[in-house]
Write a protein that holds these residues in place. Structure first.
Motif, PDB file in Angstrom:
ATOM      1  N   HIS A 110       8.352  -4.041  -5.948  1.00  0.00           N
ATOM      2  CA  HIS A 110       7.617  -2.774  -5.794  1.00  0.00           C
ATOM      3  C   HIS A 110       8.061  -2.051  -4.529  1.00  0.00           C
ATOM      4  CE1 HIS A 110       4.829  -2.647  -9.132  1.00  0.00           C
ATOM      5  NE2 HIS A 110       4.466  -3.897  -8.934  1.00  0.00           N
ATOM      6  N   ALA A 111       8.180  -2.786  -3.439  1.00  0.00           N
ATOM      7  CA  ALA A 111       8.561  -2.170  -2.166  1.00  0.00           C
ATOM      8  C   ALA A 111       9.954  -1.554  -2.259  1.00  0.00           C
ATOM      9  CB  ALA A 111       8.502  -3.201  -1.044  1.00  0.00           C
ATOM     10  N   HIS A 123       5.984  -8.178  -5.254  1.00  0.00           N
ATOM     11  CA  HIS A 123       5.684  -7.256  -4.151  1.00  0.00           C
ATOM     12  C   HIS A 123       6.969  -6.717  -3.539  1.00  0.00           C
ATOM     13  CE1 HIS A 123       1.464  -8.322  -4.365  1.00  0.00           C
ATOM     14  NE2 HIS A 123       1.778  -9.608  -4.278  1.00  0.00           N
ATOM     15  N   ARG A 170       1.348  -1.813  -0.167  1.00  0.00           N
ATOM     16  CA  ARG A 170       1.477  -0.413  -0.572  1.00  0.00           C
ATOM     17  C   ARG A 170       1.453   0.391   0.726  1.00  0.00           C
ATOM     18  NH1 ARG A 170       0.557   1.640  -5.473  1.00  0.00           N
ATOM     19  NH2 ARG A 170      -0.514   3.432  -4.578  1.00  0.00           N
ATOM     20  N   TYR A 219       7.057   4.016   2.609  1.00  0.00           N
ATOM     21  CA  TYR A 219       8.401   3.471   2.632  1.00  0.00           C
ATOM     22  C   TYR A 219       9.451   4.578   2.755  1.00  0.00           C
ATOM     23  CZ  TYR A 219       6.533  -1.108   1.363  1.00  0.00           C
ATOM     24  OH  TYR A 219       5.863  -2.311   1.376  1.00  0.00           O
ATOM     25  N   HIS A 255      10.012   1.645  -4.257  1.00  0.00           N
ATOM     26  CA  HIS A 255       9.494   2.782  -3.490  1.00  0.00           C
ATOM     27  C   HIS A 255      10.508   3.265  -2.468  1.00  0.00           C
ATOM     28  CE1 HIS A 255       5.494   3.083  -5.138  1.00  0.00           C
ATOM     29  NE2 HIS A 255       5.258   1.793  -4.927  1.00  0.00           N
TER      30      HIS A 255
END
Length: 316
Positions: free
Chosen positions: A195-196, A192, A70, A73, A199
């Protein structure tokens, strides 16, 4: 066409591991990949470029072998990360080449750190107009993470990848980029990574298209050599954005490569490497002047320079 495998090195910045490839000797060229890709997108051209230059090809945070925390980004956050990577590697200045989303990062890097940017090359870049593929816009929609989680389950994912690779081999310009899309799709098996990427996309795209643009700051490129390269058959970001670049930055040189899609550096690696070398050979590195930069910021675009040349290269 694929290149040879390159040794991946690692450095930890701000508590997060960053992967990168370093090859060659000479003036530094920083290669920034696009959304969902990693340093391997540049594999077909790294060896050619490394004959004359020190090539740095990182996996940006949230991509490839780099950590996917998290984190920030945003385009500005990525530009900061590239500055810090170069600093740790003992590199003061570089010619920055960015593909797709990496082009947006390259533009932001040149804007934030003009004293560290010798030249700027944008390859099928974001930030030059609102239009973008519906597939990228879809990443911003609710449920993307869950749907992609199902589509990347082992059996489904393997069928999907095989299908895209088969279509990529068909003699059709509309499907030429699907082999690269298959690799991006495969990376989404990691939650992961999903999610990245979500973002990243939300920071630069909404359902109407691209949010981030260089239009209001393009006049700053008057002080820096700039080139734009596009594939004529790009189905991700329209090739007409190359003309947008010519209008926004009249001093830029613009080249459109026939029989190439969104990844012209992979479709025609030798030609692409030649374009890079000619650009570097024929231009002097930008020399940052704080006074000149201050005047540009205060006065805005004072005038229009010579019209850019938009060149369609002959087919191979």
């Amino acid at each position: 066409m694929s290149g040879t495998a390159h040794e991946v090195q690692y450095v930890t910045l701000h508590g997060h591991r960053r992967a990168y490839v370093k090859a060659g000797q000479g003036p530094v060229v920083l290669l920034l990949h696009g959304l969902g890709c990693d340093h391997t997108t540049w594999a077909p051209v790294i060896d050619s470029l490394a004959k004359r230059y020190t090539v740095i090809a990182p996996d940006m945070l949230g991509h490839g072998l780099s950590d996917k925390p998290r984190a920030d980004y945003s385009v500005g956050g990525y530009a900061n990360g590239m500055r810090d990577l170069l600093t740790v590697l003992g590199i003061d200045r570089a010619t920055v080449i960015g593909h797709s989303f990496g082009g947006g990062v390259a533009m932001q890097f040149a804007y934030q750190f003009p004293e560290r940017t010798e030249r700027l090359m944008l390859v099928a870049s974001g930030g030059l107009g609102p239009e973008v593929s519906p597939a990228i816009r879809a990443i911003t929609t609710p449920g993307f993470h869950q749907v992609m989680g199902v589509l990347t389950l082992p059996g489904v994912r393997h069928v999907g990848k095989a299908g895209m690779r088969a279509l990529a081999g068909a003699p059709c310009k509309h499907t030429r980029d699907l082999d690269e899309v298959a690799e991006i799709f495969d990376s989404f098996k990691d939650p992961h990574a999903r999610h990245a990427i979500r973002h990243v996309v939300r920071a630069v795209v909404d359902w109407h298209g691209q949010i981030v643009t260089m239009a209001d700051r393009a006049y700053l490129t008057e002080e820096m050599p700039m080139a734009v390269v596009w594939g004529r058959d790009d189905k991700v970001i329209p090739v007409r954005h190359a003309s947008n670049a010519a209008a926004l930055a009249p001093y830029a040189r613009v080249e459109v490569i026939p029989n190439a899609g969104h990844f012209p550096h992979k479709d025609h690696p030798h030609r692409f490497a030649k374009i890079v070398h000619e650009f570097i050979r024929s231009t002097q590195p930008a020399r940052y002047s704080r006074a000149r930069f201050r005047n540009l910021l205060k006065n805005g675009r004072a005038g229009v320079g010579p019209t850019a040349t938009v060149t369609a290269l002959p087919s191979a």
